[in-house]
Design a protein around this motif. Structure first.
Motif, PDB file in Angstrom:
ATOM      1  N   ALA A  40       0.848  -1.206   0.000  1.00  0.00           N
ATOM      2  CA  ALA A  40       0.000   0.000   0.000  1.00  0.00           C
ATOM      3  C   ALA A  40       0.879   1.249   0.000  1.00  0.00           C
ATOM      4  CB  ALA A  40      -0.934  -0.008   1.209  1.00  0.00           C
ATOM      5  N   SER A  43       2.470   1.573  -3.519  1.00  0.00           N
ATOM      6  CA  SER A  43       1.609   1.997  -4.601  1.00  0.00           C
ATOM      7  C   SER A  43       1.111   3.435  -4.378  1.00  0.00           C
ATOM      8  CB  SER A  43       0.526   0.934  -4.778  1.00  0.00           C
ATOM      9  OG  SER A  43      -0.706   1.441  -4.848  1.00  0.00           O
ATOM     10  N   SER A 149      -5.917  -1.121  -1.153  1.00  0.00           N
ATOM     11  CA  SER A 149      -6.235   0.137  -1.850  1.00  0.00           C
ATOM     12  C   SER A 149      -6.978   1.095  -0.932  1.00  0.00           C
ATOM     13  CB  SER A 149      -7.119  -0.104  -3.074  1.00  0.00           C
ATOM     14  OG  SER A 149      -6.441  -0.838  -4.037  1.00  0.00           O
ATOM     15  N   GLU A 152      -4.529   2.805   1.165  1.00  0.00           N
ATOM     16  CA  GLU A 152      -3.942   3.927   0.417  1.00  0.00           C
ATOM     17  C   GLU A 152      -4.855   5.143   0.464  1.00  0.00           C
ATOM     18  OE1 GLU A 152      -2.740   3.327  -3.747  1.00  0.00           O
ATOM     19  OE2 GLU A 152      -2.570   1.220  -3.175  1.00  0.00           O
ATOM     20  N   HIS A 153      -6.139   4.869   0.306  1.00  0.00           N
ATOM     21  CA  HIS A 153      -7.127   5.945   0.312  1.00  0.00           C
ATOM     22  C   HIS A 153      -7.088   6.679   1.654  1.00  0.00           C
ATOM     23  CE1 HIS A 153     -11.136   7.812   0.353  1.00  0.00           C
ATOM     24  NE2 HIS A 153     -11.157   7.673  -0.965  1.00  0.00           N
TER      25      HIS A 153
ATOM     26  N   ARG B  36       2.125  -5.370  -6.617  1.00  0.00           N
ATOM     27  CA  ARG B  36       0.828  -5.797  -7.130  1.00  0.00           C
ATOM     28  C   ARG B  36       1.015  -6.693  -8.342  1.00  0.00           C
ATOM     29  NH1 ARG B  36      -3.549  -1.579  -7.018  1.00  0.00           N
ATOM     30  NH2 ARG B  36      -3.237  -0.441  -5.115  1.00  0.00           N
ATOM     31  N   GLU B  87      -5.575  -8.047  -1.016  1.00  0.00           N
ATOM     32  CA  GLU B  87      -6.022  -7.550  -2.314  1.00  0.00           C
ATOM     33  C   GLU B  87      -5.300  -8.287  -3.444  1.00  0.00           C
ATOM     34  OE1 GLU B  87      -6.869  -3.484  -1.945  1.00  0.00           O
ATOM     35  OE2 GLU B  87      -6.637  -3.036  -4.069  1.00  0.00           O
ATOM     36  N   ASN B 113     -12.588  -4.648  -3.315  1.00  0.00           N
ATOM     37  CA  ASN B 113     -11.284  -4.694  -3.969  1.00  0.00           C
ATOM     38  C   ASN B 113     -11.426  -4.850  -5.483  1.00  0.00           C
ATOM     39  OD1 ASN B 113      -9.843  -4.396  -1.600  1.00  0.00           O
ATOM     40  ND2 ASN B 113      -9.476  -6.575  -1.304  1.00  0.00           N
ATOM     41  N   ARG B 116     -12.328  -1.474  -7.063  1.00  0.00           N
ATOM     42  CA  ARG B 116     -11.210  -0.527  -7.070  1.00  0.00           C
ATOM     43  C   ARG B 116     -10.100  -0.931  -8.022  1.00  0.00           C
ATOM     44  NH1 ARG B 116     -13.143   0.456  -2.052  1.00  0.00           N
ATOM     45  NH2 ARG B 116     -12.489  -1.606  -1.411  1.00  0.00           N
ATOM     46  N   ASN B 117     -10.201  -2.131  -8.596  1.00  0.00           N
ATOM     47  CA  ASN B 117      -9.154  -2.588  -9.503  1.00  0.00           C
ATOM     48  C   ASN B 117      -9.665  -2.885 -10.902  1.00  0.00           C
ATOM     49  OD1 ASN B 117      -6.441  -2.985  -7.967  1.00  0.00           O
ATOM     50  ND2 ASN B 117      -8.038  -3.611  -6.534  1.00  0.00           N
ATOM     51  N   ASP B 177     -10.095   6.954 -10.348  1.00  0.00           N
ATOM     52  CA  ASP B 177      -9.285   6.708  -9.178  1.00  0.00           C
ATOM     53  C   ASP B 177     -10.076   7.212  -7.967  1.00  0.00           C
ATOM     54  OD1 ASP B 177      -7.536   6.930  -7.099  1.00  0.00           O
ATOM     55  OD2 ASP B 177      -6.140   8.276  -8.134  1.00  0.00           O
TER      56      ASP B 177
END
Ligand code: SF4
Lengths: 463, 207
Positions: A40, A43, A149, A152-153, B36, B87, B113, B116-117, B177
């Motif tokens: 995290a 990225s 993610s 990260e947010h 990732r 994730e 997840n 968001r991807n 995003d």
């Protein structure tokens, strides 16, 4: 309007509403571990964002660190694991967030460390890319697991986009029979209502049995909520919690104003829940799992159910209707964010004192954190474990989950104080039976599945 | 920036098991780097290969069947993606080439997840999923996110509609995003934080 504790916590952190009935929630603390947090941080940087408030973010090394006594700073327990430690360390330093590194005096499993160091307090909102974050609801915090993610947010914006879940009240009343613990409550609940029984709700645990649990016991109970498919779990903070916090919150003086506020963190008498479950504590007996989901649990003196599915039985090497008591075991593990705290080790040590583990059993104890380890050593508990024939490891997740590397051999039968008995969870083909630390200790010295009361009297009692 | 997803047509691989957890989707031992990327090879490793750590394909596993080599849609059972929050499960599916996952229900963190991807998660009633799954392979599906419908090549007269939240739909269609989107509300967020600091100073003083 009458509100639940969860309603109050949600309202306190709600910044505004957004599409689809979701809300932006302010997040007071974000915890990261090297397995899902490093990526995290990486990225976030690659996407060109900065950590909005580094003082709210903690990176803690636990998942992949070696549990070998005397481990080195970068030593991992699985091949290639060092990169997770070194890269997370480098990125955490660069981002300026708090780092509880492998050689830090407070290192340990993220969910064990957070309450010990006052990182989580009653009323906080706290998230972590780890599903067992629900443990921390035991202090009256709004705590749940998220994806990387989302982490990260939170780092970039300070908030999370979240949809308020439905709510469930699980009330447990009465006195637990002797030998029963919070772990037995959790397994009994999940076995009775299925692993999906929590219906993705925010659960509040209430009732006289919950009031009587220690703060550590409450953490065990809330920890298992995610195995019940709950969104999160919460318990209203009482004097026990306030005393716990006063003892652990990094030497800060807690103002009367603050403790008065914490006492308001409780459900109003007329508040409504979407679902209710009631449990009579007197009906709970010490539990152990027989299958490959925590819902596959029974009282220790019961056999494997008649109608158990063959896939789980094949994996576990069991037959329908077979008694669990008396099954020979090959391994025993005490530790994890479920049952790796001081009181868990004390319960096990009471059984182990003056007894030894037979040669065919590999027995391992890994305290949940260095603070737990030090406290146990100060009480001489490490000696009891060692004299019984247990390995005494360096804190971390250790054998709670397999990440490659050394573990119990395939088809070995292991009793474990952890939370997941999924296929392969502790290693390819490993047959995990989850239960309480005292039962793990009893099985370890008996070399077979048994209850503490089944053990023969000690031949000698240590002075 | 994610690849926008408006319509998608592809081969559907059928994995009709319930409670496929994220550790089955990407075993922990296959998460080898802080990244990732590099995860497609480890996707379903425990089932896809003949032994742990090996790369010898297990011919019985659905993704190894010749008709599924180009599969970009996965069809699963109840509670797909439950368990660990990693994730990496979604990153592995995405890198392998999946764009749509259809299931009877989803693990909650996994579902978020996916969105968001850039993977579209479609929850359908059990009967509809079973009907899709029972058709003779290869099953080609045409998914229209704008219209929220899908059609199977084996059942071309039946239009199946599905639900998806407006926010999720917007993220997927525009390849947005979520961080940038939230930052458009930064003024409101900062105003909240300055009020909150006065209300709950202890949250701001610690650390
Ligand atoms: S101890 Fe086990 S369950 Fe707890 S955080 Fe570590 S790996 Fe997860």
């Amino acid at each position: 309007m009458a509100l639940t504790l969860f309603d109050k916590l949600w309202r306190e952190h709600r910044v505004c509403g957004v599409e689809d009935g979701a809300d932006l929630l302010a997040i007071d603390r974000l915890l990261l571990h090297e397995r899902t947090g490093g990526v995290a941080l990486k990225s976030l940087k690659e996407n060109g964002y900065r950590v909005r408030d580094p003082s709210r973010v903690y990176a803690i090394m636990d998942h992949i660190v070696s549990f070998r006594a005397g481990r080195s700073r970068n030593e991992a327990r699985s091949p290639g694991g060092e990169a997770f430690i070194t890269e997370t360390r480098a990125m955490a330093s660069e981002a300026g967030i708090h780092l509880i590194d492998t050689d830090h005096a407070g290192q340990g499993i993220v969910h064990v460390v957070a309450p010990e160091h006052g990182i989580v307090l009653p009323g906080f909102s706290l998230v972590c890319p780890d599903s067992h974050t629900c443990t921390l609801g035991a202090l009256g915090a709004l705590a749940w697991g998220i994806g990387s993610s989302e982490a990260e947010h939170v780092m970039a914006t300070g908030v999370l986009r979240a949809t308020k879940p439905k709510q469930m009240q699980v009330t447990i009343d009465g006195t637990l029979p002797p030998g029963c613990t919070a772990k037995d409550i959790a397994l009994f609940l999940i076995a009775g209502h299925s692993a999906a029984g929590g219906k993705r709700c925010a659960i509040e645990f209430t009732g006289s049995t919950v009031d009587a649990l220690t703060v550590e016991g409450r953490m065990t109970l809330c920890n298992m909520a995610v195995e019940f498919a709950a969104h999160s779990a919460v318990i209203a903070p009482d004097d026990k919690v306030l005393d716990y916090v006063a003892a652990h919150a990094a030497g800060e003086t807690l103002s009367d104003e603050l403790t008065d506020y914490w006492r308001t963190l409780r459900t109003d008498p007329d508040a409504r829940f979407d679902f209710q479950i009631r449990i009579d504590a007197a009906k709970i007996a010490p539990q152990i799992s027989w299958g490959t989901s925590p819902e596959d649990s029974v009282a220790l003196d019961q056999p494997v159910p008649d109608a158990a599915p063959s896939r789980a039985l094949d994996y576990m090497g069991l037959q329908p209707d077979q008694p669990l008591r008396g099954l020979r075991i090959d391994g025993a593990f005490i530790g994890s964010c479920t049952n790796g705290r001081l009181s868990d080790l004390q319960h096990a040590a009471e059984i182990l004192r003056g007894r030894t583990v037979p040669a065919h059993v590999r027995a391992v104890c890994v305290p949940g954190s260095k603070s737990v380890r030090r406290a146990a050593e100060a009480l001489g508990i490490d000696k009891i474990f060692r004299q019984a024939g247990f390995e005494w490891g360096e804190p971390g997740c250790a054998m709670c989950f397999y990440a490659g590397g050394e573990t119990f051999p395939p088809k070995s039968r292991v009793v474990s104080s952890t939370n997941r008995n999924f296929e392969g969870r502790q290693g390819p083909g490993v047959r995990t039976h989850i239960t309480s630390p005292a039962v793990v200790a009893a099985c370890a010295v008996a070399g077979e599945i048994c209850a503490p009361i089944d053990l023969p009297a000690r031949q000698r009692v240590d002075a | 920036m994610l690849k926008p997803l408006l319509r998608h047509t592809g081969i559907a691989a059928i994995l009709m098991r319930d409670n496929v957890d994220t550790d089955q989707i990407i075993p922990s031992r296959e998460m080898k780097r802080v990244s990732r990327d590099g995860l497609a090879d480890g996707l379903f490793a425990g089932w896809r290969y003949t032994a742990p750590g090996s790369r010898v394909p297990n011919p019985d596993f659905v993704l190894n069947r010749p008709e599924n080599h180009a599969a970009s849609i996965l069809v699963g059972g109840e509670n797909f993606g439950c368990g660990s929050s990693r994730e990496h499960a979604v990153w592995a599916l995405k890198e392998y080439g999946f764009r749509v996952v259809i299931a009877k229900s989803f693990g909650e963190i996994f579902h978020g997840n996916c969105i968001r991807n850039g993977i579209l998660p479609i929850a359908l009633p059990a009967k509809q999923v079973e009907r899709l799954a029972m058709a003779p392979a290869p099953v080609k599906l045409q998914v229209d996110l704008e219209q929220q419908t899908l059609i199977s090549s084996q059942d071309p007269d039946r239009l199946i509609s599905f639900e998806i939240g407006a926010f999720a739909k917007r993220l997927l269609i525009d390849g947005l995003d979520p961080i940038a989107l939230t930052m458009t509300q930064q003024d409101q967020i900062e105003a909240f934080f300055s009020d909150d600091a006065a209300r709950r100073p202890w949250v701001y003083s610690a650390g």
